[in-house]
Each structure stands twice: as C-alpha cells, then as structure tokens.
Design a protein around this motif. Structure first.
Motif, short mmCIF file in Angstrom:
data_model
loop_
_atom_site.label_atom_id
_atom_site.label_comp_id
_atom_site.label_asym_id
_atom_site.label_seq_id
_atom_site.Cartn_x
_atom_site.Cartn_y
_atom_site.Cartn_z
N ASP A 122 0.83 -1.19 0.06
CA ASP A 122 -0.22 0.14 0.11
C ASP A 122 0.81 1.34 0.12
N TYR A 123 2.11 1.19 0.69
CA TYR A 123 2.87 2.22 0.79
C TYR A 123 4.40 1.93 0.35
N ARG A 124 5.19 2.50 -0.12
CA ARG A 124 6.50 2.27 -0.49
C ARG A 124 7.50 3.24 -0.75
N THR A 125 8.67 3.43 -0.32
CA THR A 125 9.41 4.51 -0.55
C THR A 125 10.63 3.93 -1.39
N VAL A 126 11.25 4.65 -2.19
CA VAL A 126 12.35 4.29 -3.02
C VAL A 126 13.68 4.76 -2.25
N THR A 127 14.67 4.39 -3.20
CA THR A 127 16.13 4.90 -2.47
C THR A 127 16.21 6.41 -2.22
N GLY A 128 16.75 6.60 -0.86
CA GLY A 128 16.55 8.01 -0.48
C GLY A 128 15.42 8.75 -0.17
N GLU A 129 14.53 8.12 -0.31
CA GLU A 129 13.14 8.70 -0.07
C GLU A 129 12.61 8.24 1.63
N GLN A 130 11.84 9.31 2.31
CA GLN A 130 11.24 8.93 3.64
C GLN A 130 9.93 9.48 3.38
N ARG A 131 9.05 8.87 4.49
CA ARG A 131 7.54 9.21 3.99
C ARG A 131 6.87 9.20 5.44
N GLN A 132 5.90 10.34 5.83
CA GLN A 132 5.35 10.37 7.14
C GLN A 132 3.92 9.96 6.61
N SER A 137 -7.26 5.16 13.55
CA SER A 137 -6.94 4.80 15.21
C SER A 137 -5.95 5.41 15.75
N ASP A 138 -5.46 6.68 15.49
CA ASP A 138 -4.79 7.68 15.82
C ASP A 138 -3.06 6.74 16.03
N VAL A 139 -2.92 6.47 14.68
CA VAL A 139 -1.36 5.68 14.73
C VAL A 139 -0.59 6.50 13.43
N SER A 140 0.43 6.75 13.81
CA SER A 140 1.32 7.45 12.85
C SER A 140 2.54 6.60 12.40
N MET A 141 2.91 6.48 11.30
CA MET A 141 3.80 5.59 10.39
C MET A 141 4.91 6.41 9.86
N HIS A 142 6.27 6.35 10.34
CA HIS A 142 7.39 7.03 9.33
C HIS A 142 8.21 6.01 8.63
N LEU A 143 8.13 5.92 7.37
CA LEU A 143 8.91 5.08 6.51
C LEU A 143 10.32 5.40 6.13
N ASN A 144 11.27 4.72 6.27
CA ASN A 144 12.66 4.88 6.04
C ASN A 144 12.89 4.50 4.64
N SER A 145 13.99 4.94 4.11
CA SER A 145 14.21 4.48 2.50
C SER A 145 14.08 3.02 1.99
N GLN A 146 13.60 2.74 0.98
CA GLN A 146 13.45 1.43 0.41
C GLN A 146 12.73 0.57 1.53
N THR A 147 11.45 1.14 1.62
CA THR A 147 10.68 0.24 2.68
C THR A 147 9.16 0.09 2.03
N SER A 148 8.49 -1.07 2.29
CA SER A 148 7.26 -1.30 1.74
C SER A 148 6.45 -1.87 2.94
N VAL A 149 5.23 -1.31 3.06
CA VAL A 149 4.30 -1.87 4.09
C VAL A 149 2.84 -2.18 3.42
N ALA A 150 2.24 -2.98 4.05
CA ALA A 150 0.98 -3.36 3.50
C ALA A 150 -0.21 -3.27 4.78
N LEU A 161 5.02 -4.97 7.82
CA LEU A 161 6.20 -4.55 7.06
C LEU A 161 6.85 -5.49 6.33
N VAL A 162 6.51 -5.33 4.73
CA VAL A 162 7.11 -6.24 4.04
C VAL A 162 8.76 -6.15 3.67
N SER A 163 9.25 -4.85 3.81
CA SER A 163 10.69 -4.73 3.67
C SER A 163 11.07 -3.42 4.14
N GLY A 164 12.05 -3.25 4.78
CA GLY A 164 12.77 -1.97 4.93
C GLY A 164 12.49 -1.77 6.43
N GLU A 165 12.57 -0.64 6.64
CA GLU A 165 12.36 -0.07 8.11
C GLU A 165 11.38 0.97 8.54
#
Length: 324
Positions: A122-132, A137-150, A161-165
C-alpha cells in the motif's frame, strides 16, 4: 558468512553485473573486477549467480517484448533498481512470462528489483525517500528509505512491514491494539513508539517509548523504552539495551556511527544512495568509523572517509564507487 555479509556480497555482485551491462567498461574496470572476484570463492560464486540470473531475466523480458506484452517504454529501459509500475508487475503479463522471469519477479535475484510483494504494498519508498503517514486509530507511521508496508484491514491497526524500516507510534490507549507483522513475528501494543527493521527473514525491533510485545511462534518477550530484540528463522534473540539516538537518527535525517565497522557503514550508505559502494579491501571492512552524517548528503561520507582515514574511492558509471 552471516546474512548481512551475504546480502552485501550479493549486492556488490549485482553492481558489477550492472556496470558490465552498461557498455562503458574500461580496462581498469576489468582489472578491478578481476581483483574483486579473486578475493574468495564466495565472491566468484556471487558474481556467477548474478550474471546467470541477469541473463535469464533478460530472456524473459525479451519474450514479453516479442509478444507485445511489455510496454515500449519499459522494454527500452535497462534492467536496474528502477521502480516498475504495479500494473506492469502484477498484471496478466506475468501469466505468460518464461519460468525464469516469473520466478525473478516473485523472488528477485540478489535484490535486483522490488519483489511483487513490495510493488503491491500500500505504501512504498524508493532509495533516499522517507515518508510520514497518519493512519486511522490515532496511529502514525514513518517509512525509511527502500521500505514497503501493507495495510491488513481498514482501521490502520494491523500493518505488515514487507521490507525495509518503519517507525510506529500508537498515540493513545486503544481498546484494539496496534499490530505490526514482520516476517514470522508479531508486535503488539496499546500505546508505544517503536521501530521495526526487516531484511528478508531477519527483523530488529526497538522500543523508543512505552511497551511492545514481540511474539515469534511460541516465543515471546516484552520490550521497554531503550530495549531491542532481534529475531530470524533461528528464533528470538536476547533483549539488549541500546542507545535510542543511534536507532532513531534517520528520522531526523541523519546517520550516527560510533565505532561502527566500515562494512556496516557502507551497508547504510547503500540504503540511501543510488548506485553501489563496494569495499575492495577485506581488512578495511573492520575499520571502526565514528561520525554524524546527513542522509541527503551521502557522498559527504566518502569525502570524510578519505580525509580522516585515508580511504580512497574510485567512481565508475552508474553510481558505483570502489573503496580501497
């Protein structure tokens, strides 16, 4: 060879294969590659695997192109770390691709490109990208570089957390706990701030604040603030006390190293920088490195390594840098 060293070796092999395929190889490059391959049987085997899978995937891509099932724009692009569109990755074309290419899309050889699971996240970052991100449900998520979450549900309380951090914050006490899945493990909390990093089946969980329950099949532990645990196919490791500043520094756009082996520093550089940094000297890999570096200026680390430690770098096309 441990998992991290193997991933680093395979990544270096991929970088060499990509450079050879670029058509811009010099005699000096050939000499450097020969030196790299001769370092150990593992180096030679990693290079052979990378070259074989590169050729097999190229044949599969050619088959798609000949059948008109690969778009001209995608067909004309070289195989690289470029992001494929979700439609190209999981569309009907996969049903007719050759066995080698189909396998390569499901399980990318040597982490050459994102897997189907990563592309379909559902959300994915590429090399060098971060995303808030702010979730229900009052949950926040900060994705590091090269990260995928579903997201596994509509309420934002069950995340894989499919991959990354990624860093997760459950901001208020909830009747329904926040659940984070990573490999075979499950993290649950009603209110906490914690970081999860995944590389294949290896996972590291760090509690920044509050309490997090970590379960791996029949094993379980609870982390408090400043505690960390790792797990993989072999089971749940011991709980350790850590320096929270080091683990969370990426969230402030910096990396902090305190007597970290150069091999570990290079692994981090490759998370945030396009191309590949390759260590050519085995002894160099153990050299302790300390410093604070900005993520958006990764090449500054290479300059500092030269100034402070006399480590020289040689830049090749495609963002490949050799450290000696």
């Amino acid at each position: 060879m441990d998992d991290r060293a193997e991933r680093e070796l395979r990544g270096e092999a991929v970088a060499w294969v990509q450079h050879l395929d670029s058509g811009r190889v010099t005699p000096a490059d050939v000499k450097a590659l020969k030196q790299w391959r001769s370092r150990s049987p593992d180096h030679e085997a990693a290079f052979a695997d990378a070259r074989r899978m590169w050729k097999e995937f190229a044949l599969g891509a050619r088959s798609l192109r000949e059948r008109g099932q690969l778009s001209p724009a995608l067909a004309a692009r070289p195989l690289s770390h470029s992001t494929l569109s979700r439609r190209a990755a999981i569309g009907g074309a996969l049903a007719t691709v050759s066995a080698a290419a189909a396998y390569a899309m499901v399980s990318p050889p040597l982490d050459l490109w994102p897997s189907i699971a990563e592309l379909a996240a559902d959300y994915r970052t590429v090399t060098g990208e971060q995303r808030q991100l702010e979730l229900p449900s009052d949950v926040s998520m900060h994705l590091n570089s090269q990260t995928s979450v579903a997201l596994r549900g509509n309420d934002g309380a069950r995340i894989e957390l499919v991959s990354g951090e990624a860093s997760f914050v459950s901001k208020s006490q909830q009747e329904r706990p926040l659940i984070v899945l990573a490999a075979n493990g499950v993290m649950t909390t009603s209110r906490a701030h914690f970081d999860v990093r995944r590389a294949g089946q290896s996972v590291c969980v760090t509690c920044v604040g509050g309490n997090v329950n970590v379960t791996l099949e029949s094993q379980a532990t609870t982390l408090g603030s400043g505690q960390q645990v790792r797990y993989d196919d072999r089971g749940l490791g011991p709980v350790a006390s850590i320096d929270i500043e080091l683990v969370t520094a990426w969230q402030q756009g910096v990396l902090i190293f305190r007597s970290a082996p150069l091999a570990e520093v290079v692994e981090e550089i490759n998370r945030y920088r396009s191309g590949r940094v390759i260590l050519m000297d085995r002894e160099l890999a153990r050299k302790p490195i300390s410093g604070r570096f900005r993520i958006d200026h990764m090449d500054d680390i290479l300059v500092r390594l030269n100034q402070a430690f006399g480590i020289t770098s040689r830049t090749l096309p495609g963002g490949i840098v050799l450290l000696t």
